[in-house]
Design a protein around this motif. Structure first.
Motif, short mmCIF file in Angstrom:
data_model
loop_
_atom_site.label_atom_id
_atom_site.label_comp_id
_atom_site.label_asym_id
_atom_site.label_seq_id
_atom_site.Cartn_x
_atom_site.Cartn_y
_atom_site.Cartn_z
N GLU A 58 0.83 -1.35 -0.41
CA GLU A 58 0.07 0.33 -0.24
C GLU A 58 0.46 1.43 -0.13
OE1 GLU A 58 -3.24 2.40 3.12
OE2 GLU A 58 -2.16 0.32 3.28
N CYS A 59 0.63 2.05 -0.78
CA CYS A 59 1.42 3.56 -0.81
C CYS A 59 0.38 4.86 -0.66
CB CYS A 59 2.48 3.42 -2.16
SG CYS A 59 3.09 5.17 -1.60
N THR A 60 -0.45 4.96 0.20
CA THR A 60 -0.77 6.26 -0.61
C THR A 60 -0.87 7.32 0.11
OG1 THR A 60 -3.22 5.05 -0.12
CG2 THR A 60 -3.70 7.19 0.29
N VAL A 61 -0.94 8.33 -0.38
CA VAL A 61 -0.38 10.04 -0.52
C VAL A 61 -1.11 10.50 -0.05
CG1 VAL A 61 1.17 11.88 -1.37
CG2 VAL A 61 1.97 9.50 -1.25
N HIS A 62 -1.62 11.38 0.71
CA HIS A 62 -2.51 13.05 1.37
C HIS A 62 -1.73 13.74 1.00
CE1 HIS A 62 -5.07 9.57 3.36
NE2 HIS A 62 -4.49 9.12 3.79
N PRO A 63 -2.38 14.78 -0.29
CA PRO A 63 -1.74 15.79 -0.64
C PRO A 63 -1.55 16.74 0.58
CG PRO A 63 -3.72 14.71 -2.00
CD PRO A 63 -3.80 14.39 -0.79
N GLU A 64 -2.22 16.67 1.36
CA GLU A 64 -2.47 17.69 2.41
C GLU A 64 -0.39 17.78 3.44
OE1 GLU A 64 -5.34 14.85 4.56
OE2 GLU A 64 -4.76 15.90 2.48
N GLY A 112 6.33 -3.14 2.58
CA GLY A 112 7.13 -3.77 1.72
C GLY A 112 7.62 -2.71 0.69
N VAL A 113 6.75 -1.58 1.37
CA VAL A 113 7.22 -0.12 0.06
C VAL A 113 8.21 0.08 -0.21
CG1 VAL A 113 6.74 2.23 -0.56
CG2 VAL A 113 5.29 0.76 0.07
N LYS A 114 9.75 0.65 -1.03
CA LYS A 114 10.79 0.81 -1.30
C LYS A 114 10.20 2.37 -1.05
CE LYS A 114 13.01 -2.91 -3.66
NZ LYS A 114 13.52 -2.97 -4.53
N TRP A 115 11.60 3.29 -0.92
CA TRP A 115 11.50 4.67 -1.26
C TRP A 115 10.96 5.05 -1.98
CZ3 TRP A 115 10.90 8.58 2.81
CH2 TRP A 115 10.96 7.71 3.96
N ALA A 116 11.39 4.56 -3.32
CA ALA A 116 11.31 5.22 -4.78
C ALA A 116 9.51 5.24 -4.94
CB ALA A 116 11.80 3.79 -5.86
N THR A 117 8.71 3.85 -4.71
CA THR A 117 8.14 4.11 -5.08
C THR A 117 7.08 5.33 -4.35
OG1 THR A 117 7.30 1.78 -4.88
CG2 THR A 117 5.54 2.58 -4.25
N LEU A 118 7.74 6.00 -3.24
CA LEU A 118 6.77 7.14 -2.64
C LEU A 118 7.17 8.10 -2.97
CD1 LEU A 118 5.15 8.47 -0.08
CD2 LEU A 118 6.73 7.67 1.63
N ALA A 172 5.20 9.17 -5.65
CA ALA A 172 3.80 9.00 -5.77
C ALA A 172 3.52 10.34 -4.83
CB ALA A 172 3.64 8.44 -4.87
N ALA A 173 4.25 10.94 -4.70
CA ALA A 173 4.95 11.64 -3.76
C ALA A 173 4.53 13.24 -4.81
CB ALA A 173 5.70 12.08 -2.47
N ALA A 174 5.67 13.32 -5.67
CA ALA A 174 6.34 14.27 -6.58
C ALA A 174 5.14 15.06 -6.83
CB ALA A 174 7.02 13.49 -7.53
N PRO A 175 3.71 14.65 -7.38
CA PRO A 175 2.66 15.71 -8.08
C PRO A 175 2.31 16.67 -7.51
CG PRO A 175 2.45 13.34 -9.19
CD PRO A 175 4.01 13.38 -7.45
N HIS A 176 2.67 16.17 -5.35
CA HIS A 176 1.56 16.50 -4.71
C HIS A 176 2.85 18.23 -4.28
CE1 HIS A 176 -1.67 13.96 -5.21
NE2 HIS A 176 -0.75 13.82 -4.91
N ALA A 218 2.77 -1.23 8.61
CA ALA A 218 2.04 -0.50 7.80
C ALA A 218 2.70 0.81 8.87
CB ALA A 218 0.65 0.13 7.92
N ILE A 219 3.09 2.11 7.75
CA ILE A 219 3.46 3.20 9.27
C ILE A 219 3.28 4.43 8.11
CG2 ILE A 219 5.47 3.37 7.03
CD1 ILE A 219 7.40 4.13 9.19
N GLU A 220 2.14 5.36 8.80
CA GLU A 220 2.44 6.14 8.62
C GLU A 220 2.81 7.69 9.20
OE1 GLU A 220 -2.13 6.94 10.79
OE2 GLU A 220 -3.11 4.66 8.81
N MET A 221 3.39 8.63 8.15
CA MET A 221 4.38 9.34 8.59
C MET A 221 4.01 11.30 7.51
SD MET A 221 7.38 7.80 6.11
CE MET A 221 7.84 7.65 4.48
N ASP A 222 4.37 11.94 8.25
CA ASP A 222 4.14 13.57 7.57
C ASP A 222 5.70 13.58 6.91
OD1 ASP A 222 2.63 14.14 9.24
OD2 ASP A 222 4.38 14.52 10.97
N LEU A 223 5.52 14.37 5.53
CA LEU A 223 6.21 13.52 4.27
C LEU A 223 6.94 15.85 4.70
CD1 LEU A 223 3.98 12.16 1.38
CD2 LEU A 223 6.38 11.50 3.01
N ILE A 224 7.31 15.92 3.64
CA ILE A 224 8.16 17.78 3.56
C ILE A 224 7.61 18.04 2.72
CG2 ILE A 224 9.60 16.94 4.95
CD1 ILE A 224 11.46 17.03 2.17
N HIS A 225 7.54 19.52 2.01
CA HIS A 225 6.84 19.76 0.45
C HIS A 225 8.41 20.22 0.48
CE1 HIS A 225 2.57 20.68 1.27
NE2 HIS A 225 3.46 20.26 3.06
#
Length: 461
Positions: free
Chosen positions: A99-105, A113-119, A122-126, A202-209
């Motif tokens: 699972e890889c779900t990016v929340h735009p906020e 099982g997700v590698k950083w490349a996938t995230l 997925a995060a870059a368009p936001h 699974a892990i839930e974590m903050d991203l950076i802009h």
């Protein structure tokens, strides 16, 4: 010699197979080898069976089965940082938890099982990014449970401090959601304690802009290393926290995929990630470009999806030995000793010798305490040598020992859990202080009283 960990005579895995959504394979089945093989091919993993899970329930069923039959359970996603003793009888492979779900906020939910490349993709368009490691080919969960120090460390700290929640199966077979408020003891242990406290699903974590950065690597001939490193030491200490840097001595083979200026010779690379105004970043890096002739210059304004270009770590699996230490300083004498053992003309067998500059946000504690113990370290030193056979591995390790002995006056005695995976008493005491070990031991005793999780064995060593 490779030894397969056998199940007790008469044991059958049919009961567990019937419970799984995923699959279970034993050493006599063709799927087994590909699943147990880690990224580091020098570390054989030979459990009695491998379980390719697809759900958190699969993980819980496997841990329950292990406990009921007196087995231990290990875990592996990408196999970076593999340690053969951690495979256990039943190796849980989490690649299917994708699972890889990016929340735009500004946050994401990620399967184990997700590698950083996938995230990253997925995060870059936001306009978002994660505080990833030096390569996006590693798994997010393993990286984060070891602390998570990457090429943005001085600006954004360690990724363990960005975790909101874990979902985890503990050694008693119970699935739990863990936050700072729910099971705070587990929340402490899972951030820095590697897999001792449970198998994360699974892990839930903050991203950076961060859409773009200025950076990459600037390479010099190794004959100029002394001059460049001398300037780099003071330059790095003067950097604002918007910049993170490291240097690397490379000895890369003459292969077609390697840039010609780096192939078949020793070079010195200065890596740099600048998150502020690109013009200011270029001006700062120009101070190093002026020290000696540049043989290859990769630094530029880049989209965050190009972050792997900074460290240029290999992606394909290979056999290596890669010990590391932490330093409390890197004065001129330390640099001289490093070059005497590993620089031009030294006869070093290492493919890579890396020195990372720390401090800044890395050095500050996060909002919640965690099991990562090395905020005071000022530098990390890592060696990577080929281990195509026992002789080459021994040569690389002996040389690393010589290098680390030369730097002993500044050695903190510690190592990051991701660079020296805790698995016994010696490695545990390099990764953790005694107070942290005591807290980890309490957590393991509470949630894994029968010692089912192989990764928790170091707390009892």
């Amino acid at each position: 010699m490779t030894i397969t960990l056998d199940a007790p005579a008469g044991t059958t895995f049919d009961v567990l197979r019937a419970e799984l959504t995923g699959s279970l394979f034993t050493p006599d089945e063709p799927e087994y080898d590909a699943l147990v093989s880690p990224w580091n091919l020098a570390v054989p993993m030979r459990p009695a069976a491998v379980v390719a899970v697809e759900t958190a329930a699969d993980v819980a069923a496997t841990v329950h089965f292990a406990g009921a039959h007196g087995f231990t359970a290990g875990v592996q996603a990408t196999g970076h940082g593999a340690e053969r003793s951690l495979a256990g009888h039943l190796l849980v492979v989490t690649r299917g938890l994708d699972e890889c779900t990016v929340h735009p906020e500004g946050w994401a939910r990620i399967g184990a099982g997700v590698k950083w490349a996938t995230l990253v993709a997925a995060a870059a368009p936001h306009g978002l990014a994660g505080v990833n490691g030096s390569t996006t080919d590693v798994g997010i969960v393993g990286y984060t449970t070891g602390g998570g120090v990457g090429p943005l460390a001085r600006t954004y700290g360690i990724n363990a401090d960005r975790v909101r929640a874990f979902e985890v199966v503990t050694g008693d077979g119970v699935f739990r959601r863990v936050t700072p408020e729910l099971y705070p003891d587990l929340f402490f242990a899972l951030r820095g304690g590697k897999g001792a406290a449970g198998i994360v699903t699974a892990i839930e974590m903050d991203l950076i802009h961060l859409r773009t950065f200025y950076g990459g690597a600037v390479y010099f001939d190794a004959v100029d290393a002394a001059r460049v490193i001398d300037r780099w030491r003071t330059w790095a200490d003067e950097l604002p926290e918007l910049g993170t840097t490291s240097l690397v001595l490379f000895q890369l083979p003459p292969l077609p995929e390697i840039p010609p200026p780096l192939a078949g010779r020793m070079t010195l690379g200065v890596r740099f990630v600048w998150t502020g105004d690109p013009a200011e970043g270029a001006r700062l890096l120009d101070q190093l470009r002026a020290v000696a002739p540049v043989v290859l210059d990769d630094a530029a304004v880049k989209p965050y999806t190009a972050i792997d270009s900074v460290h240029a770590d290999p992606v394909d699996p290979m056999p290596v030995v890669d010990p590391a230490i932490l330093l409390d300083a890197f004065p001129a004498e330390a640099a001289d000793r490093l070059l005497a053992v590993a620089g031009h003309g030294s006869g070093s067998p290492q493919v890579m010798v890396e020195v990372r500059h720390l401090g800044g946000a890395y050095a500050r504690e996060g909002a919640h305490p965690c099991a990562f113990d090395h905020r005071a370290a000022r530098f990390s030193v890592l060696t990577v040598g080929m281990a195509v056979d026992e002789d080459s591995a021994a040569v690389a390790l002996a040389h690393a020992d010589r290098l680390f002995a030369a730097l002993a006056d500044w050695d903190t005695g510690g190592v990051w859990p991701n660079f020296g995976v805790p698995h016994d008493a010696v490695s545990a005491r390099r990764c953790y202080t005694e107070p942290t070990l005591a807290r980890l031991r309490e957590v393991v005793d509470t949630y894994d009283p029968h010692g089912v999780l192989q990764a928790g064995a170091y707390t009892r060593a």
